[in-house]
Design an enzyme around this catalytic site. Structure first.
Site, PDB file in Angstrom:
ATOM      1  N   ASP A   1       2.739   5.796  -7.142  1.00  0.00           N
ATOM      2  CA  ASP A   1       1.409   5.311  -6.798  1.00  0.00           C
ATOM      3  C   ASP A   1       0.995   4.338  -7.905  1.00  0.00           C
ATOM      4  OD1 ASP A   1      -1.009   4.892  -5.638  1.00  0.00           O
ATOM      5  OD2 ASP A   1      -1.557   6.995  -5.434  1.00  0.00           O
TER       6      ASP A   1
HETATM    7  C1  GLC Z   1      -3.755   3.557  -4.808  1.00  0.00           C
HETATM    8  C2  GLC Z   1      -3.637   4.610  -3.762  1.00  0.00           C
HETATM    9  C3  GLC Z   1      -2.500   4.443  -2.812  1.00  0.00           C
HETATM   10  C4  GLC Z   1      -2.297   2.997  -2.484  1.00  0.00           C
HETATM   11  C5  GLC Z   1      -2.089   2.196  -3.738  1.00  0.00           C
HETATM   12  C6  GLC Z   1      -1.842   0.722  -3.503  1.00  0.00           C
HETATM   13  O1  GLC Z   1      -4.177   3.898  -6.027  1.00  0.00           O
HETATM   14  O2  GLC Z   1      -3.709   5.925  -4.239  1.00  0.00           O
HETATM   15  O3  GLC Z   1      -2.727   5.193  -1.669  1.00  0.00           O
HETATM   16  O4  GLC Z   1      -1.232   2.851  -1.591  1.00  0.00           O
HETATM   17  O5  GLC Z   1      -3.191   2.332  -4.583  1.00  0.00           O
HETATM   18  O6  GLC Z   1      -2.802   0.092  -2.761  1.00  0.00           O
END
Ligand code: GLC
Length: 680
Positions: free
Chosen positions: A243
């Site tokens: 993430d």
């Molecule tokens: C975030 C989220 C995730 C997402 C990512 C990129 O922090 O937790 O769900 O896909 O960012 O956008």
């Protein structure tokens, strides 16, 4: 020498990747393990998510980069079609619709230049206060799995890699960066992982690790989850990426844990850091090879396939896609209450309609976190009603702040619609810097909204409450005072148009809740948005309410229609590897309508502690007035298994089971029949 070309077989890809690995320097291999998104690009684009995030790839070896974009309510790059949020789509109980939505998302991803879509969010709704509830499909692992698989199928048809996230046990928002989830093996296997396994079996290309810890280890470092279960037991062949911020905590932890790619750019997966960990003997070159191989293999698999169509920019937000957004909104709204059949409204009997509430005429399509789809024009409830009714009915709108005015307007109108609920301040992805989102502190409406409902209801018998939100809202303070309640969700770019059609009966609502709405929130599992540590127990949602016999406001699987259905003649057939339940469903009302037939398996005779029943199948059907359909639902026998943590295996009890079928999860609403699984 093999070269990269369209239509490569899996074997050719494998051979090519092995050849490439032999040629690559360590630095080139490490390049496969990271995103390349530098801050200046974000600044250049004037914001996060304005275009794809790239990573990996090799020019020398003709391997394209991956190009990531997010979801789940549509592609986040501006201009894309904004669908109702996933929780709404779950309430359609229609995985075919979800696959068609995936199809559109896949096309729009490609039209934006993307090939990796991060919107298959399948975390379990353990508690409705979870801020990102709107991004998943409900509280039941089987249902979430079916929807995640459907979205994956749709997206991947267009040679876009789908990412299922956030692996695993990510069900609290504010504490997501630090919370440690304590969980026993059986709960992990039976409750928090099956939907991920379902998506992996569907062929989902990539997995995003969660921020939180499971049993003391960050999910991005969690070798038990990533190496032993996902890549080992489940045979996952794609790659795992982190993430976004803080998804990896250190080089050795990530690499040994089985995390293949650090996103969105390297902090710990920098060449120098990896090299020094290698030199110190803390990681091995095999680990690097494995990660690089997984990434290159997956990218090549998707980018060398023949495309089913062209992906011109004209696809982005086109009419056909908007039509599907409308259909999704129509199919997902849930009618919770309709006393004295006040709905649908009759155009010919109404002269004046008032519409109140802070969400009557503002854009409210979900949170402003990573899933936010930016659209300029949205069909709000007021716009939708105006468009639908034209000049035939006078519509008076007010935000409802001035209660004296509200009373006056209500008196003059034939019907009053109150649009209240939640927005991005109440629930959503938590963004500390912007002070938005996070988990809910309270499951009821805001006091002002309750006051508004009560004021309107005190002046008219024709008060219809329309709720906007992404999860359970408790209604005990006011629900008995109004005749009609419709859960409309964050319903996407066409939401207001769908709402008008439903209120006036052009569309008969057929959605059903995919979570339990309690009478008393105290009955829900313990939830702490600031927790450093929390235990996720075996029971939550309807399994908990069934077991403890807690009172419900609305059960899982509940939703009304403008018609009624009767059920009869339940039958069960047990074959070698499947159980087939069937039941006759009749439309006993005057209008055509959809019914969601649900199948639960009951474990009353179990020798161990098991839920009273579990959802194991469902089918949404359409019936004309007086029409009867025999609905058959098959359950693979393996889906009856429980996880024995002593023997570390899935076991099927040889006992008598109950098969339930009906239109909600409430026992009184279900027909039942017993069947036996015997020793062969
Ligand atoms: C975030 C989220 C995730 C997402 C990512 C990129 O922090 O937790 O769900 O896909 O960012 O956008």
């Amino acid at each position: 020498m093999i070269e990269v070309k369209k239509g490569m077989s899996e074997k050719e890809i494998e051979d090519y990747v092995n050849y490439v690995l032999n040629q690559m320097s360590l630095e080139e291999k490490v390049d496969q393990m990271k995103g390349k998104r530098f801050l200046f690009k974000v600044i250049q684009d004037r914001g996060v998510g304005k275009r794809t995030y790239d990573g990996a790839g090799s020019r020398r070896f003709n391997i394209p980069s991956f190009e990531f974009t997010d979801g789940p309510r549509g592609v986040i790059i501006p201009g894309s079609t904004c669908f109702p949020v996933s929780m709404a789509r779950g309430a359609s109980w229609d995985p075919d619709l979800e696959e068609r939505i995936g199809n559109v998302i896949g096309r729009e991803t490609r039209a934006h230049g993307g090939n990796l879509y991060g919107g298959v969010c399948i975390n379990l709704l353990r508690h409705p206060a979870w801020g990102r509830a709107q991004e998943t499909y409900g509280e039941d692992p089987f249902l979430i799995g079916e929807f995640g698989a459907a979205l994956t199928r749709g997206v991947q048809k267009h040679n876009v890699m789908a990412t299922a996230k956030h692996f695993a046990a990510n069900s609290i928002e504010k504490a997501r960066f630090k919370v440690n989830v304590k969980i026993d093996e059986r709960t992990l296997r039976e409750v928090y992982l099956p939907h991920f396994k379902r998506c992996v079996d569907e062929g989902c290309a990539t997995i995003m690790s969660a921020y939180n810890k499971v049993r003391g280890k960050y999910c991005g470092h969690n070798d038990y989850l990533l190496r032993d279960i996902l890549k080992g037991e489940w045979g996952f062949k794609g790659f795992v990426h982190s993430d976004w911020m803080y998804g990896v905590k250190d080089t050795v932890g990530g690499v040994t844990g089985g995390l293949d790619v650090e996103m969105p750019r390297a902090k710990y997966y920098k060449y120098k850091k990896i090299k020094s960990a290698l030199n110190n003997g803390e990681i091995t070159e095999e680990m690097i090879d494995e990660a690089a191989k997984r990434v290159m293999r997956t990218i090549l698999k998707y980018t060398t396939r023949e495309d089913p169509q062209n992906y011109g920019e004209d696809l982005i937000g086109c009419d056909e896609h908007y039509k599907l957004a409308l259909e999704a909104a129509e199919r997902s709204m849930v009618l919770l209450k309709n006393d004295s059949v006040i709905l649908p409204l009759d155009k010919n009997e109404i002269k004046k309609l008032t519409i109140f509430g802070k969400y009557a005429s503002v854009k409210n399509i979900g949170d402003y976190g990573s899933s936010a789809v930016s659209v300029k024009e949205v069909s709000t409830p007021l716009k939708g009603l105006r468009k639908y009714l034209g000049d035939s009915i006078e519509i008076v709108g007010s935000n409802g702040k001035d209660l004296t005015l509200v009373k006056e307007l209500v008196k003059e109108a034939d019907v009053s619609v109150v649009i209240v609920g939640l927005n991005w301040r109440d629930e959503g992805e938590y963004i500390k810097e912007l002070r938005i989102g996070g988990d809910r502190d309270n499951l009821s409406l805001h006091d002002k909204d309750i006051e508004l409902i009560k004021t309107v209801a005190s002046e008219t018998e024709n008060c219809i409450v329309v709720l906007i939100g992404g999860s359970a809202i408790t209604m005990e303070e006011w629900k008995d005072q109004v005749p009609a309640i419709l859960m409309a969700w964050y319903s996407g770019v066409e939401g207001g148009n769908a709402l008008a059609k439903i209120l006036f009966g052009e569309v008969n609502p057929g959605g059903k809740l995919t979570f339990t709405i309690p009478k008393d929130p105290q009955d829900l599992p313990f939830f702490d948005k600031n927790a450093d540590e929390i235990e996720y127990g075996y029971y939550h949602g309807y399994t908990l309410f069934d077991k403890e016999n807690y009172e419900l406001a609305f059960p899982f699987g509940f939703g009304l229609s403008y018609t009624t259905f009767s059920y009869g003649n339940i039958q069960v057939e047990v074959n070698n590897d499947r159980i087939i339940g069937s039941i006759e469903v009749k439309n006993t009302g005057d209008v055509a309508g959809d019914e969601v037939v649900q199948l639960y398996i009951g474990f009353e005779k179990s020798q161990i502690d098991r839920p009273i029943k579990l959802l194991k199948g469902f089918k949404r059907i359409s019936l004309e007035p007086n029409e009867t359909k025999n609905v058959k639902i098959e359950v693979p026998t393996r889906n009856l298994a429980w996880y024995n943590q002593e023997s570390k295996s899935w076991e099927i009890e040889k006992i008598e089971y109950t098969l339930y079928m009906g239109g909600t999860s409430k026992k009184e609403d279900l027909q039942s029949i017993q069947f036996i699984i015997q020793n062969k």
